[in-house]
Design a protein around this motif. Structure first.
Motif, PDB file in Angstrom:
ATOM      1  N   SER A   1       0.808  -1.221   0.000  1.00 34.86           N
ATOM      2  CA  SER A   1       0.000   0.000   0.000  1.00 34.86           C
ATOM      3  C   SER A   1       0.841   1.271   0.000  1.00 34.86           C
ATOM      4  N   VAL A   2       2.113   1.165   0.378  1.00 32.85           N
ATOM      5  CA  VAL A   2       2.953   2.364   0.447  1.00 32.85           C
ATOM      6  C   VAL A   2       4.150   2.296  -0.501  1.00 32.85           C
ATOM      7  N   LYS A   3       4.329   1.164  -1.147  1.00 28.69           N
ATOM      8  CA  LYS A   3       5.489   0.990  -2.025  1.00 28.69           C
ATOM      9  C   LYS A   3       5.475   2.046  -3.126  1.00 28.69           C
ATOM     10  N   GLY A   4       6.611   2.704  -3.318  1.00 31.50           N
ATOM     11  CA  GLY A   4       6.710   3.753  -4.319  1.00 31.50           C
ATOM     12  C   GLY A   4       6.354   5.133  -3.803  1.00 31.50           C
ATOM     13  N   ARG A   5       5.735   5.203  -2.633  1.00 32.63           N
ATOM     14  CA  ARG A   5       5.366   6.499  -2.041  1.00 32.63           C
ATOM     15  C   ARG A   5       6.152   6.792  -0.763  1.00 32.63           C
ATOM     16  N   PHE A   6       6.464   5.764  -0.012  1.00 32.18           N
ATOM     17  CA  PHE A   6       7.172   5.924   1.258  1.00 32.18           C
ATOM     18  C   PHE A   6       8.584   5.377   1.136  1.00 32.18           C
TER      19      PHE A   6
END
Length: 123
Positions: free
Chosen positions: A63-68
C-alpha cells in the motif's frame, strides 16, 4: 531494552509529503531491525515499512510501495519514514518499532515500541 521516540507527525493535505523520525536510545547495539507500523481508528495495527539495521535493506507494504521511503542513520541511531503523495487512507497513528532478532511485517516480532505520532491527511 531500547527506547524509541517518534516525531514529525501532523496534519497535511492529500498529495503532500511528510517525514517521520524515530530516535533510539538504550541497548541500540542489540537492534536487528526497525520498522514503522500504523493504526487507524477501529482498525488493527498494520505494517508499513522495515529496515535491517546492519545492511539498510528495506521492506515495504504494498500500500505504500513507491510512495514511502524508510532510511536509517546508523551513527545517530535514528530511522526515518519519508512519506510522499499522501492519501486520506494514510491517516493513522504511526509507531516506530525495533526488533532484536528479525525483520518482519508482524508486530509480534518487535520488542520495543514508541508512543506513536499522529498523521492526518485531509482530502
Amino acid at each position: 531494552q531500547v527506547q524509541l521516540v517518534e516525531s514529525g507527525g501532523g496534519l497535511v493535505q492529500a498529495g503532500d509529503s511528510l517525514r517521520l523520525s524515530c530516535a533510539a536510545s538504550g541497548r541500540t547495539f542489540s537492534m536487528y531491525s526497525m520498522a514503522w507500523f500504523r493504526q487507524a481508528p477501529g482498525k488493527e495495527r498494520e505494517f508499513v515499512a522495515a529496515i535491517r539495521w546492519s545492511t539498510a535493506t528495506t521492506y515495504y507494504a504494498d500500500s505504500v510501495k513507491g510512495r514511502f521511503t524508510i532510511s536509517r542513520d546508523h551513527a545517530k541511531n535514528t530511522v526515518s519514514l519519508q512519506m510522499s503523495s499522501l492519501k486520506p487512507e494514510d491517516t493513522a497513528v504511526y509507531y516506530c518499532a525495533a526488533s532484536r532478532t528479525v525483520v518482519s511485517s508482524s508486530a509480534t516480532n518487535y520488542d520495543s515500541w514508541g508512543q506513536g505520532t499522529q498523521v492526518t491527511v485531509s482530502s
